[in-house]
Motif scaffolding. Sequence first.
Motif, PDB file in Angstrom:
ATOM      1  N   GLY A   1      -0.926   8.666 -12.618  1.00  0.00           N
ATOM      2  CA  GLY A   1      -1.612   7.901 -11.227  1.00  0.00           C
ATOM      3  C   GLY A   1      -3.005   8.146 -11.170  1.00  0.00           C
TER       4      GLY A   1
ATOM      5  N   GLY B   1      -5.764   7.684 -10.147  1.00  0.00           N
ATOM      6  CA  GLY B   1      -6.531   7.493  -9.587  1.00  0.00           C
ATOM      7  C   GLY B   1      -8.069   7.445 -10.308  1.00  0.00           C
TER       8      GLY B   1
ATOM      9  N   ASP C   1      -2.654   4.770 -14.900  1.00  0.00           N
ATOM     10  CA  ASP C   1      -2.852   3.974 -13.310  1.00  0.00           C
ATOM     11  C   ASP C   1      -2.023   2.734 -13.419  1.00  0.00           C
TER      12      ASP C   1
ATOM     13  N   MET D   1       1.258  11.316  -5.870  1.00  0.00           N
ATOM     14  CA  MET D   1       1.538   9.664  -6.434  1.00  0.00           C
ATOM     15  C   MET D   1       3.085   9.647  -6.264  1.00  0.00           C
TER      16      MET D   1
END
Length: 262
Positions: free
Chosen positions: A55, A57, A83, A128
């Motif tokens: 996750g 980002g 992600d 996340m």
Amino acid sequence: MTDSRASTAFWPKQIIPPTPENYKELAKDGAERLAAVSLQQIPAIPAGAVIHDNGCGYGSATAVIMASAAPEVSATYQITGTDISGGAVEVYCDRADSSGWPAKGLVMDSDKLKFQDEIFTHTIGNAMIFVGPRNNGIDAVKEMYRTLKPGGTLILNCFAYVPVLEPIREASRVTRTGAILPAWTSFEEWTDPAFIANIVEAGGFKKESIKVQQREMFVNIGDFDRHTELVWSMRGMPSTGWSREDEERWDEALEINCAILQ
């Protein structure tokens, strides 16, 4: 967008558009600070570590990992950021290239990782587990457990207290017919340390190996009025979608948010 519901949805004229850039402005350096305080709870990541930024980002956790070690150590890391958002991964890859990180980015669902078993020495899920994965994150934890080497380290974090949640609820109760609450209510159950511990255990980790710690962190929100507008625009939408009533009472809602946040 191709979703017909999105194309016909009502948007108040005052709203700050929910773009990735505006979400990043709302978060400020919160993700970086959350990663930093989390990494302080484990031994320093050694040279040669194989790291999964799950996750990822825009790369907040990877940036903190790289900054937390001496250059000659961090240069030996192998980092993979994943992600479910292709746009986020694109930004992650650009940032990795420009920063010289030993990292690659891949579009991947945290609930269905496309990695072989037992390949990572460290996995971090930074901000996340409480916002994306299904089944309260248990399926994602199972995948993280599967892909960690025996004896590997998992870092998961979440916010135990979110100060903007009650202001947007109060503004909803006051300004909306029927007191319809915002759709964004995902944090309450995560305030209990046992909740996240149980999810990690359900994901395959032994109870005695799990440690949950709470630490304080602060985020510099910058301009207060702008931050209040961002909070209401990004987090205030009711479960039924924005309405003309929201547009008509927008300023009133902002005043309520300001009064409680101050």
